[in-house]
Design a protein around this motif. Sequence first.
Motif, short mmCIF file in Angstrom:
data_model
loop_
_atom_site.label_atom_id
_atom_site.label_comp_id
_atom_site.label_asym_id
_atom_site.label_seq_id
_atom_site.Cartn_x
_atom_site.Cartn_y
_atom_site.Cartn_z
N ARG A 233 62.81 30.47 73.97
CA ARG A 233 62.53 31.90 74.65
C ARG A 233 60.47 31.73 74.82
N TYR A 239 63.33 34.15 79.97
CA TYR A 239 63.85 35.39 78.44
C TYR A 239 63.95 36.66 79.52
N TYR A 340 74.62 44.94 80.26
CA TYR A 340 75.34 45.64 79.09
C TYR A 340 75.21 47.09 78.76
N ARG A 465 69.95 41.31 81.02
CA ARG A 465 69.53 40.14 80.01
C ARG A 465 69.79 39.17 80.86
N ASP A 467 68.64 34.79 79.98
CA ASP A 467 68.63 34.61 78.44
C ASP A 467 68.95 32.76 78.82
N LEU A 470 70.69 30.61 75.28
CA LEU A 470 71.17 30.85 74.97
C LEU A 470 72.70 29.08 74.78
N PHE A 474 73.62 27.50 71.09
CA PHE A 474 75.37 27.16 71.39
C PHE A 474 75.49 25.60 71.09
N ILE B 320 77.87 35.00 68.53
CA ILE B 320 78.78 34.82 69.98
C ILE B 320 79.24 36.90 70.47
N GLN B 323 76.59 38.93 70.84
CA GLN B 323 76.11 38.72 72.85
C GLN B 323 76.50 39.13 73.07
N ARG B 328 72.46 40.78 72.67
CA ARG B 328 72.04 39.40 71.51
C ARG B 328 71.97 39.10 70.67
N PHE B 329 72.36 37.91 70.92
CA PHE B 329 72.75 37.25 69.63
C PHE B 329 72.52 37.69 67.89
#
Lengths: 547, 392
Positions: A233, A239, A340, A465, A467, A470, A474, B320, B323, B328-329
């Motif tokens: 990051r 990011y 968002y 955002r 990223d 991610l 995951f 999840i 996010q 943000r997670f």
Amino acid sequence: MKEVVNCVCGHVNPHGTILCESCGRVLDETQKDSKMIDMRYEGSARRSQTYNKSIIDKIWNFFSSVKVGVSLIVILLIASSVGTIFPQEQYIPPTELPEVFYEKEYGFSGKLYYLLGFHNLYSSWWYLICIAMLGTSLLIASIDRVVPLYRSLKKQKVSRHDGFLKKQRIFGITKTDQQDIEFAELKKILESRRYKIKEENGNLLAEKGRFARWGPYVNHAGLIIVLIAGMLRFLPGMYVDEVLWLREGETKGIPGTDGRYALKNNQFKVEIYDKKNKEDQTFNAAIDKVGTIVKNYQADVTLYEKEGNTLPGEEAKFKKVKDHSIKVNNPLKHDHYALYQVDFKLDELSEMSFNLMNKNTKETFGMITISLDDPKTMYKLKDGYSVELLSYFPDFEFDENQEPVTKSPIPNNPAFIFNMKTPDKPEGEVSFVAIQQTLEPLGENTYKMAFAGVDTRNVTALTVRKDLTLWIFFLGGAIFMIGVIQGAYWNHRRIWIQRKDGEIWLAGHTNKNWHGLKRDISMTLEGTNIDEPEDQLEPKNLGELEK
Amino acid sequence: MVELSGNLLYASFILYLIGTFFFGGAIRDKKGALEKKQNKWAVIAIGLTILGFVAQLGYFITRWVASGHAPVSNLFEFTTFFGMMLVAAFILIYFIYKTPALGLFALPIALLIIAYASMFPREISPLIPALQSDWLHIHVTTAATGQAVLSISFVAAILYLVKSVDQTRRSKKTAWLEVIMFAMVATIGFVIITSTFSAIDYKANFKWVNKYDEEAVFEYHLPALIGPHEGELMTEGKMEPFVKMPAIIDANKANTVVWSLFSGLILYVLIRLLFRKRVAAIFKPLVKNVNLDLVDEISYRSILIGFPIFTLGALIFAMIWAQIAWTRFWGWDPKEVWALITWLFYAAFLHLRLSKGWQGEKSAWLAVVGFAIIMFNLIVVNLILAGLHSYA
């Protein structure tokens, strides 16, 4: 020269081996007299248990210790809990200064909390060092164990040394004169119970779920990947975390996209649950109790993308990409970016209108409408009347010298200095106009700017955002889950059955869930003439109950 | 539909209660003490438990239908669901190990949790925008299930400790065991006090001065033992507080805590006077047939089963969703941090099991601490440490 340990059975074990990889004889003198064998890691030669001379050995041994790992976990656990006593700096109101806020809000303990740096605990150097150490421990402890464990399990032989069998937790001897029949029978049952059978010299090893043994190492690998993702990051370009305030009707470049994308806010709205709505009537009791409950925050936006490359200073051309309604839980996603809905402001002033008025006769000479984002300097009215805007303060206050200044460029509290030019006052009269306030700094005026109305609009705040780490997070998370399930929901069970003259020896081992192994064995032996083996750890007082 | 839902929850409560007594009968009967052989009492007890679970599932489904979203969106709904999953986890473990003694402790704890849940506002509330997502159902239910399975290890641990701790003499162990018993008694105290005063609709308003030197009003639903900062009683004929708090303390919550501890203490002293024994010692004869090794294994096993579910629900699904909803997670919100702490704690537990000596009694005490952390995350983090998760 590599040191080795030779076992009586002929197998050559690496230096430091406790139980012979092949036959299971106890090689470590200190363990020869114990009643039961320590089966952890199959008694394999772990580097950390074998070498302790050089500085590298010492570091390796430190990080491979479970004790150190658990201590690090506990330190992190306690430190993390301290960080929740008071809110972290990111959660205090943005207008507050932390040095003031903590003391004002929580008294002396708040001040101490701030001074110790606990308001930014999770990014403090010592917290990050603890995490880094835990990561190192994860890596070294796993390597220290997984390599020799793999070797041992791969090299294990079916025929085990008597001492190895006798010192297993589950062990029993049955006298029988029908060895072969019993043996064939047991083999069949174990196979039907999905054990993998290996035979050698008339002995038998039934094994199940060995892959469960790799679970811990798989999940540790997942965690290491997660920690690596966290480090990535900090690489530039991975990011983006920006905020975009956007007024209705406004189009702006999206920050963090290098001018590639622009966004238009067509409309922003807030909806609340309404008792008049039929579908909301289930919630009447809650609405009565709480008052207003918000149903939806929504920004209807249009995304634009720049066409081609432009030179600096050249006007860029944008083409529409798509329309989207950004809601909480429904961000606009495009090209690794996500927008968002995070904040908003309702009814921000956008335009103000004034009438030029004669204070005595109340006669008006036309209306001007000032755009608060982009005010003009001169507003011409008919018949030789005009209004000049000398100064504009979008967010006005008086400074310490009683001079008007603006706190911000946002029109929260607009104020104006007008020069009103009329046929009878061609030089103009100066008037200072703010909300519910009019000053005439240069003496009594004949005319005034009478307030005639406002126009408002809503503003949305969007988090921008990107990223790129991610998917690595995951991936790490998914690998962790696979590993933890593999280790937790499967057990590595082994049953050794060997023929000695006139006897059948049966020993069992599992890495966990002894109840399950015992049940497996007892169901296998049901209907055969083999006695159920003893659990050598079972407390003897249980015998009383059987009576 | 809402009424039916409430009745089903009530029915499940009663069924669990009766089930508890049957489990009590099952272990008094010697035949039922050993695994494999279940006696009639045990069969009826587990039958009642399953029936209660089905009733509660009915509550859950009907409430879901009525509100249009899974009823896990506030403290009442979440805690009730947690209680339901605790019962489900118990049923699962029961069918693996066939230990009625576990039911004797699991059901009362589930009952306490459901009773505690019912003290919070029970209206069906609509979802605020942040909660409008399918991840609400996925994340919250999985996290609660994980916590519930982990809690079974606590139930087994209590069983272990009640049997293993020597009650013939006073020790640190007997004292800590009494602390656990007192915590449960105090929960009963809280439930009795809250429901009594809510039944008579007790309300007393206080004008007070908050930490910003502003006037504010508190509505007390319990008589004020502890008053707010410069509090002034505005409702006539209600009790005046004995002491007043400084402005930075939430006197209303402090008052509830004091009431719970106080009523818990009275109940506890009454029990001690009545039986002339420590509370844990009262239960000791009930568990004399329990196989400690087996109980230890149940405790360990439920952590093994619960840990992956908890990780999936409370960390991975949570991340999840975070996010998607919060951009943000991971954001170090108190609830997130306490989920991490829970996770770290059980991770430490699993590693300690590897080294010798951390089995049996020591491991039982650890399981108690783990449950304390889960309860802290459920109660204290929601009610006291304000954060993004304060939906109650």
